[in-house]
Design a protein around this motif. Sequence first.
Motif, mmCIF file in Angstrom:
data_model
loop_
_atom_site.group_PDB
_atom_site.id
_atom_site.type_symbol
_atom_site.label_atom_id
_atom_site.label_comp_id
_atom_site.label_asym_id
_atom_site.label_seq_id
_atom_site.Cartn_x
_atom_site.Cartn_y
_atom_site.Cartn_z
ATOM 1 N N ALA A 28 -0.851 16.901 -4.317
ATOM 2 C CA ALA A 28 -2.090 16.053 -5.080
ATOM 3 C C ALA A 28 -1.954 15.355 -6.800
ATOM 4 O O ALA A 28 -2.089 14.522 -6.743
ATOM 5 N N PHE A 29 -1.121 16.419 -7.155
ATOM 6 C CA PHE A 29 -0.942 15.920 -8.665
ATOM 7 C C PHE A 29 -1.030 14.615 -8.718
ATOM 8 O O PHE A 29 -0.666 13.385 -9.252
ATOM 9 N N LEU A 30 0.428 13.894 -8.155
ATOM 10 C CA LEU A 30 1.056 13.288 -8.514
ATOM 11 C C LEU A 30 -0.069 11.341 -7.682
ATOM 12 O O LEU A 30 0.400 10.954 -8.227
ATOM 13 N N ALA A 31 0.122 11.923 -6.055
ATOM 14 C CA ALA A 31 -1.107 11.544 -5.591
ATOM 15 C C ALA A 31 -2.344 10.686 -6.467
ATOM 16 O O ALA A 31 -2.358 9.689 -6.778
ATOM 17 N N SER A 32 -2.889 11.610 -7.490
ATOM 18 C CA SER A 32 -3.637 11.248 -7.999
ATOM 19 C C SER A 32 -3.470 10.462 -9.813
ATOM 20 O O SER A 32 -3.962 9.595 -9.643
ATOM 21 N N GLN A 33 -2.223 10.737 -9.882
ATOM 22 C CA GLN A 33 -2.127 10.393 -10.855
ATOM 23 C C GLN A 33 -1.307 8.700 -11.042
ATOM 24 O O GLN A 33 -1.150 7.515 -11.723
ATOM 25 N N MET A 34 -0.611 8.423 -9.885
ATOM 26 C CA MET A 34 -0.561 7.260 -9.462
ATOM 27 C C MET A 34 -1.655 6.383 -8.803
ATOM 28 O O MET A 34 -1.766 5.158 -8.602
ATOM 29 N N GLY A 35 -2.663 6.997 -8.646
ATOM 30 C CA GLY A 35 -4.131 6.777 -8.244
ATOM 31 C C GLY A 35 -3.741 5.502 -6.880
ATOM 32 O O GLY A 35 -4.100 4.463 -6.195
ATOM 33 N N VAL A 36 -3.429 6.837 -5.726
ATOM 34 C CA VAL A 36 -2.886 5.932 -4.339
ATOM 35 C C VAL A 36 -3.319 7.648 -2.953
ATOM 36 O O VAL A 36 -3.642 8.753 -4.711
ATOM 37 N N GLU A 37 -2.870 6.969 -2.121
ATOM 38 C CA GLU A 37 -4.429 8.024 -1.357
ATOM 39 C C GLU A 37 -3.341 9.571 -1.543
ATOM 40 O O GLU A 37 -1.838 8.972 -1.048
ATOM 41 N N LEU A 38 -3.686 9.856 -0.899
ATOM 42 C CA LEU A 38 -2.399 11.522 -0.450
ATOM 43 C C LEU A 38 -3.376 11.874 1.321
ATOM 44 O O LEU A 38 -4.329 12.239 1.576
ATOM 45 N N VAL A 39 -1.956 11.386 1.623
ATOM 46 C CA VAL A 39 -2.828 11.690 3.474
ATOM 47 C C VAL A 39 -1.275 12.583 3.676
ATOM 48 O O VAL A 39 -0.749 13.503 3.351
ATOM 49 N N GLU A 40 -1.728 13.840 5.061
ATOM 50 C CA GLU A 40 -1.135 14.347 5.899
ATOM 51 C C GLU A 40 -0.775 13.444 6.975
ATOM 52 O O GLU A 40 -1.394 12.452 7.650
ATOM 53 N N VAL A 57 0.763 -1.148 -0.449
ATOM 54 C CA VAL A 57 0.154 0.179 0.121
ATOM 55 C C VAL A 57 0.942 1.352 -0.024
ATOM 56 O O VAL A 57 1.570 1.447 0.858
ATOM 57 N N ILE A 58 1.250 1.716 -1.137
ATOM 58 C CA ILE A 58 2.264 3.589 -1.251
ATOM 59 C C ILE A 58 0.986 4.384 -0.808
ATOM 60 O O ILE A 58 -0.084 4.562 -1.354
ATOM 61 N N VAL A 59 1.899 4.728 -0.808
ATOM 62 C CA VAL A 59 1.243 6.150 -0.324
ATOM 63 C C VAL A 59 1.264 7.430 -0.456
ATOM 64 O O VAL A 59 2.582 7.725 -0.159
ATOM 65 N N VAL A 60 1.277 9.310 -0.418
ATOM 66 C CA VAL A 60 1.817 10.610 -1.056
ATOM 67 C C VAL A 60 1.404 10.837 0.597
ATOM 68 O O VAL A 60 0.945 11.533 0.457
ATOM 69 N N MET A 61 2.759 11.929 0.996
ATOM 70 C CA MET A 61 2.519 11.822 1.466
ATOM 71 C C MET A 61 2.358 13.311 2.457
ATOM 72 O O MET A 61 3.553 14.498 1.856
#
Lengths: 333, 474
Positions: free
Chosen positions: B236-248, B219-223
């Motif tokens: 946000a752009f990279l998270a949506s392009q990769m289809g992973v969650e953008l987390v804080e 499970v991969i996320v962008v933080m």
Amino acid sequence: MLSRTVENLFWMARHIERAENTARVLDVAHRTSLLPLDIEGTEAYLWYAPLNITGCAAGYERKYGLAKADTVTYYLALDPDNPSSIYTCLKMARENARAVRSAITSEMWEIINATWLELNRVSAQMEYEKFPDFFDWVKDRSHLFRGVTLGTILKDISLSFIKLGTFLERADNTARILDVKYHILLNENDSVGSAADYYQWGSLLKSVSAFEAYRKIYRDVISPLRVAELLILRDDMPRSLHACMNEVESALIDINGSAGKEARRCAGEQHAALHFGRIDDVFTQGLHEYLTDFLGHMDSLGKNIRDAYLSRRDHFDNLPIRRVVQSQQQITT
Amino acid sequence: MNMNTKNYFDEMRIDNKTIRDIYQRYQHWQNQLPIGALERKSAEAELLFRRLGITFAVYGESTGSERLIPFDVVPRIFSASEWNRLERGIKQRVKALNAFLHDIYHEREIIKAGIIGKEQVLGNVLYCQKMQGVDLPNQVYAHIAGIDLVRVAEDDFYVLEDNLRTPSGVSYMLENRKTMMRLFPELFASHAIEPVEHYPQMLFDTLRESAPAGVSDPVIVVMTPGSYNSAYFEHAFLASQMGVELVEGQDLFVHDKKVYMHTTEGAQQVHVIYRRVDDDFLDPLVFRPDSTLGVPGLIDAYCHGNVSLANGVGTGVADDKSTYLFVPDMIKFYLGEEPLLSNVPTWRLSLRDDLKYVLEHLPELVVKEVQGSGGYGMLVGPTSSKKEIEAYKQRILSDPANFIAQPTLALSTCPTLVETGVAPRHVDLRPFVLSGKEVRLVPGGLTRVALSEGSLIVNSSQGGGTKDTWVLEN
């Protein structure tokens, strides 16, 4: 899906729906203010209605005192100090959307962002005469957003949370409009079927885009009982409480999840009451009491949803698969 | 010093009459445009960017202010052979930097060999004691690296700096391309341009390869630090392009040395975090205790190998401007190869002779803080007033070891649309290098351009713009 993400989706939808509803309420107030005074009463009287419906009366009075057409309009439409103004709602909707940009489609984001940019442009130079156009524009943007959402977003639980926000807000609003208007109407008019009655009930129906539907269904003089029936119990009327609860309940069923039992129960109960309810019983209880109860239930449903899905707590009791970890070696650092 | 741009290598024109081969077709096209066409397209581009909300926040301005990075509609063009050379040099450099990071956090062979001083590494504030002995998947520390390159002549490229912490700008590379294709589809029909759009897929592959051992479907996320961060759009752009969650940080928590995120379904374990949060803010238990952006216990989970962070922790020690000096030696030491890309000659002001020379020649030099970034706090001698130079001199003298100096490079220029028409402006290039099981990069990168005449500072925070960068297929 991330709790924070669905929280923002939920509120994004709610804020847009709220902006639209406020525009509707104001639009009708504007139209009504064009009628002869003896039909609607004094200016202050007329302009308290939108304040009461949106729950903004107290904040308004602190700032402006007596209700007047231009100040009420400004306060509800464009005042950044008013946390429920159209301006603030669209601003918040954009903040919510920005926080979950990766979870909505780029088309959705563009609509919300362009709306916000345009709002800033028009609000800087708004003349009172232009407000009716502005209300139409707000409604258009809301319709557009809904259309783009349905046309582009994946049908997963993010859409369910968007629906949840939209229809909870709409149900809340319809109940409030009915409650406030009904009060005014009952106090003022005894002569059912008079011209004044026609216009007043007519304006209520128009505010929820139900005037034409009423004509189509009842083909008769506008009576309080039927208006209430249309806006509460008819499930084919898109802004009725019943129709809203149809959507809310089905969204909650789609969302599922073990944490949401109480929210589903609560929504199911309300839905069943509307589904099997009779308008005579509503009036026996008293319309105001009935609507007050309903708003109370909506409030607790909102809390249940928040507890189940939107708040961030350690849901360790329902971890899907939890591997048993054998002896963990402590690495010295 | 004469700041006339004619003294610089112009990437399009050899002289007033001659256009370099790779630009000929473009120039021919541009010549046939009706007057004002480029300006109209430029305005259209600005509208597109604004509507898409491709904005960044500028620090020091009122909260929530959003600005566009100016986008220039004239592309920068490389030939396939130019790019091949650069690509090999960049990959070589990143491999050596990752080998260096692995080494200093393990056996420290390079120190034992006397190539780099112990103090330079262990005494560096960016050296992270916590990382000593921690094994990372693929021995990769800098999964995403931004290598800043400048050109001074037809065949002379220099590495200006290495960015191994959280390099940003890749979303502009991708959006610039998208915008160019929308504005000038005919150019893409008449040129064979290497695509860059698969970058998010490459990034995703790199992150997947970097998962902790034994996790086959991570499970991969962008933080992100949050929506007020200057690079939030990119996160946000990279998270949506990769289809992973953008987390804080607030979306994550650590339990039993494992990282989880709060979801509507309950807790879900996270295996790889592409974090765009600086080391200092990652974990209040280890780094800054006042950080609200981080996740308590994250570093512990990381050091136990239960979660991968990209980039790894403690990479700053290798992209520091004083460590920069040693990169050519690293390449020789770890890879046994000659460096394909040169460093800019650099004076270290901690050395007495260097300091003396630099203080005497400040009006000609560029002086930077060792740990600075983003073009903040630097002195560009030739464009500074006597007063500014004097003030900077005092700063240097208060802590000489905190500064390095370089000659003012004759950065190449590219034609750029400015108010007076198309005119040469200075550019640099940041390719984005991905390291997982292998090293990958898309052809080109982000070209940054200094929009004011004569300016050599290309940073977006300092009013620079960006261009689409084309690598032509053979």
